[in-house]
Design an enzyme around this catalytic site. Structure first.
Site, PDB file in Angstrom:
ATOM      1  N   GLN A 168       0.815  -1.208   0.000  1.00  0.00           N
ATOM      2  CA  GLN A 168       0.000   0.000   0.000  1.00  0.00           C
ATOM      3  C   GLN A 168       0.850   1.260   0.000  1.00  0.00           C
ATOM      4  O   GLN A 168       0.313   2.356  -0.182  1.00  0.00           O
ATOM      5  CB  GLN A 168      -0.913   0.023   1.238  1.00  0.00           C
ATOM      6  CG  GLN A 168      -2.011  -1.016   1.210  1.00  0.00           C
ATOM      7  CD  GLN A 168      -2.818  -1.018   2.491  1.00  0.00           C
ATOM      8  OE1 GLN A 168      -2.836  -2.019   3.193  1.00  0.00           O
ATOM      9  NE2 GLN A 168      -3.499   0.065   2.802  1.00  0.00           N
ATOM     10  N   ARG A 208      -8.641  -2.165   8.415  1.00  0.00           N
ATOM     11  CA  ARG A 208      -9.682  -1.230   8.011  1.00  0.00           C
ATOM     12  C   ARG A 208     -10.363  -0.513   9.195  1.00  0.00           C
ATOM     13  O   ARG A 208     -10.982  -1.136  10.032  1.00  0.00           O
ATOM     14  CB  ARG A 208     -10.735  -1.962   7.186  1.00  0.00           C
ATOM     15  CG  ARG A 208     -11.560  -1.038   6.289  1.00  0.00           C
ATOM     16  CD  ARG A 208     -12.433  -1.861   5.368  1.00  0.00           C
ATOM     17  NE  ARG A 208     -13.060  -1.050   4.329  1.00  0.00           N
ATOM     18  CZ  ARG A 208     -13.731  -1.561   3.307  1.00  0.00           C
ATOM     19  NH1 ARG A 208     -13.842  -2.866   3.179  1.00  0.00           N
ATOM     20  NH2 ARG A 208     -14.280  -0.778   2.402  1.00  0.00           N
ATOM     21  N   GLU A 226     -13.874   3.365   4.643  1.00  0.00           N
ATOM     22  CA  GLU A 226     -13.866   2.840   6.009  1.00  0.00           C
ATOM     23  C   GLU A 226     -15.103   3.186   6.838  1.00  0.00           C
ATOM     24  O   GLU A 226     -15.557   2.356   7.629  1.00  0.00           O
ATOM     25  CB  GLU A 226     -12.614   3.346   6.741  1.00  0.00           C
ATOM     26  CG  GLU A 226     -11.335   2.745   6.225  1.00  0.00           C
ATOM     27  CD  GLU A 226     -10.104   3.330   6.911  1.00  0.00           C
ATOM     28  OE1 GLU A 226      -9.239   2.558   7.326  1.00  0.00           O
ATOM     29  OE2 GLU A 226     -10.026   4.580   7.022  1.00  0.00           O
TER      30      GLU A 226
END
Length: 549
Positions: free
Chosen positions: A19, A163, A513
């Site tokens: 990421q 998350r 999220e």
């Protein structure tokens, strides 16, 4: 996983499922003791990240690079699922102690919290947890809020980001406090929730830098809208009637709000128009399945269409987003926090504005000569006149607009079988404020997916370890994820387009999220059903005592 190939001039090409390729780039360079310009990190896409591939991917990439450097040949490392889950570390265990003050009508006046967080043997990403917990806790007006949060070093594996790290736990803590207050006062939980929702004034006190304008606080209208669309009041009576008529099956229903604070991050972008009129786009963000590339392509097509040439109807088909390359586009940062898509879109819009400005005068000259100008003709002429058709930008949000709030609400109804313990989610209704959605189909998928993932956290997740701290839940045999029968039997999601937000990218808001936090409604509904079962048991006990007496 990771793959490294030695290149000429003592360079290394790193292919990493990360990421944050920028962090991988720096870490690998430091490990090999070479300048950063000798390292190139390429990330095409990541098959789902959710935070775990922000930090945990770097040791794999670095080990792979070291082996490739010493052997001077390509090396690939691919972790099997068991090893991957053992490395992940799981979410943070916590111990929460609180004191709460409240009035007889359910209005809470003060909340004091002491939270101990098991961070494991190393910090990893644990430092972000306190901010996330407090941010989610503040969704209610607690009056006076005091908290003492400590990260505890233990002899267990370090924990991961997952998350909405901290936010999801904070949301659960808030609902647990509300339900406890309602139980003590023998009030309906929904009444206590409603009376403790923020007013615009209290919202500004709790979220001073991110509350925005008064009209941006859409939660009260969402709350009422959801009650109407879900037939909440009528269903409460139906649930009560069901519980009176059934001994071995009980139902519960719960309505919960969210106020989720996000931070907009910086993002680089680059847009180039090739000689045939096709367009190539680079952005710092990584496609994780969140629809980033889809939104970026849309933004590029929309922003370039402002030049208003003929033949631009299918401009979207001419746009291609290419892989992340840390030498081609620097300062990519971390893809996390739900705002990468909008930041990348803003960076692309800045690039396209520059290109439109460069092409406008040329288009006007061609129009005077020819009357109408096609896109391909304009670009060919721009190449002939050596117009620069590549533009780069770095979007850096203003401090005043860096943080903002997302609002949503959910109603969930569950049924539990008292003999088997099975839980069925009968229905969930969600209303979520996306601002002016950049892509409603993508945002709808994000809301649904986040909610189901949240069900996994609140209802299924059990990350067990042995006495030595070794993870036992290392496969889908021992770690249960949501499946097709976990999804609510009836799942209604409504996206609220709440109007213009001048400080947002095309008035859009995040959707990655925040909806995950709404899954606490399933947990609360389940607890409501269990509470009804315990009432029945107490009634039976009293009847038995009276008979025996």
């Amino acid at each position: 996983n990771g793959e490294e190939e030695p290149d000429e001039d003592n360079c290394m090409v790193v292919y990493s499922s990360s990421q944050c390729p920028e962090y991988v780039h720096t870490t690998v360079a430091q490990c090999l003791g070479v300048p950063e310009h000798n390292i190139r990190v390429v990330t095409r896409r990541v098959g789902g990240g959710f935070g775990g591939k922000a930090i945990k991917s770097m040791p794999v990439a670095t080990a792979c690079a070291l082996a490739a450097d010493r052997l001077r040949r390509p090396v690939r490392i691919y972790l099997n699922r068991k090893t991957d889950m053992m490395m992940a570390g799981g979410r943070h265990p916590m111990k929460i102690t609180y004191s709460v003050g409240f009035k007889s009508d359910g209005k809470i006046t003060a909340l004091q919290l002491v939270i101990l967080i098991d961070a494991g043997m190393s910090p990893d990403v644990s430092s972000i947890m306190p901010m996330g917990i407090v941010g989610a806790l503040k969704k209610y007006d607690w009056g006076a809020l005091s908290f003492d949060i400590k990260l505890c070093k233990t002899n267990l594996p370090s924990k991961s980001a997952m998350r909405a790290p901290g936010d999801v736990q904070g949301s659960f803590i808030a609902e647990a406090v509300i339900e406890n207050v309602a139980s003590i006062l023998s009030m309906e939980v929904d009444t206590v929730r409603h009376i403790n929702l923020h007013t615009p004034n209290s919202l500004d006190l709790f979220y001073h830098h991110s509350a925005g304008e008064t009209e941006e606080y859409t939660l009260p209208s969402l709350w009422d809208k959801l009650a109407m669309s879900s037939s909440y009041s009528q269903r409460i009576e139906i649930v009560k009637d069901f519980n009176r008529r059934n001994k071995w099956h009980k139902r519960g229903i719960s309505r919960v709000p969210i106020v989720h604070e996000v931070s907009v991050i910086r993002a680089p972008g680059k847009v180039s128009i090739l000689s045939d009129g096709s367009i190539v786009v680079e952005v710092g963000g990584i496609e994780l399945g969140q629809g980033l590339w889809t939104k970026v392509k849309q933004m590029a097509a929309y922003a370039l269409s402002l030049i208003q040439c003929e033949g631009m109807v299918n401009l979207l088909d001419k746009v291609r987003v290419i892989q992340s390359d840390t030498l081609s586009l620097i300062q990519g940062g971390l893809t996390a926090g739900s705002t990468t898509s909008e930041s990348c879109c803003q960076a692309v819009q800045l690039c396209c504005s520059v290109l439109v400005e460069r092409l406008t005068s040329l288009k006007q000259r061609l129009q005077q000569k020819m009357g109408s100008v096609k896109w391909e003709m304009l670009i060919r002429q721009a190449y002939m006149e050596s117009v620069n058709l590549s533009a780069s930008s770095l979007y850096v949000p203003d401090f005043a607009s860096m943080r903002y709030l997302n609002h949503g609400a959910a109603v969930s109804e569950v049924e539990i079988n008292l003999l088997t313990g099975s839980t069925t989610i009968l229905r969930t209704d969600i209303v979520y404020d996306c601002g002016q959605s950049l892509n409603p189909a993508v945002d709808l998928g994000q809301i649904e997916g986040a909610f189901v993932q949240g069900i996994g956290f609140f209802m299924l997740e059990e990350y067990t370890s042995n006495s030595e701290g070794m993870v036992l839940a290392d496969s889908t045999w021992s770690y249960k994820i949501p499946t097709v029968d976990t999804i609510p039997k009836q799942f209604n999601v409504e996206i609220l387009n709440s109007g213009q937000h001048k400080k947002r990218v095309l008035s859009s808001k995040a959707s990655g999220e925040p909806p995950l936090l709404l899954a606490v409604s399933v947990h609360c509904a389940t607890r409501a059903a269990i509470k009804e079962a315990r009432k029945q048991l107490q009634c039976w006990s009293k009847q038995l005592i009276s008979i025996l007496g």
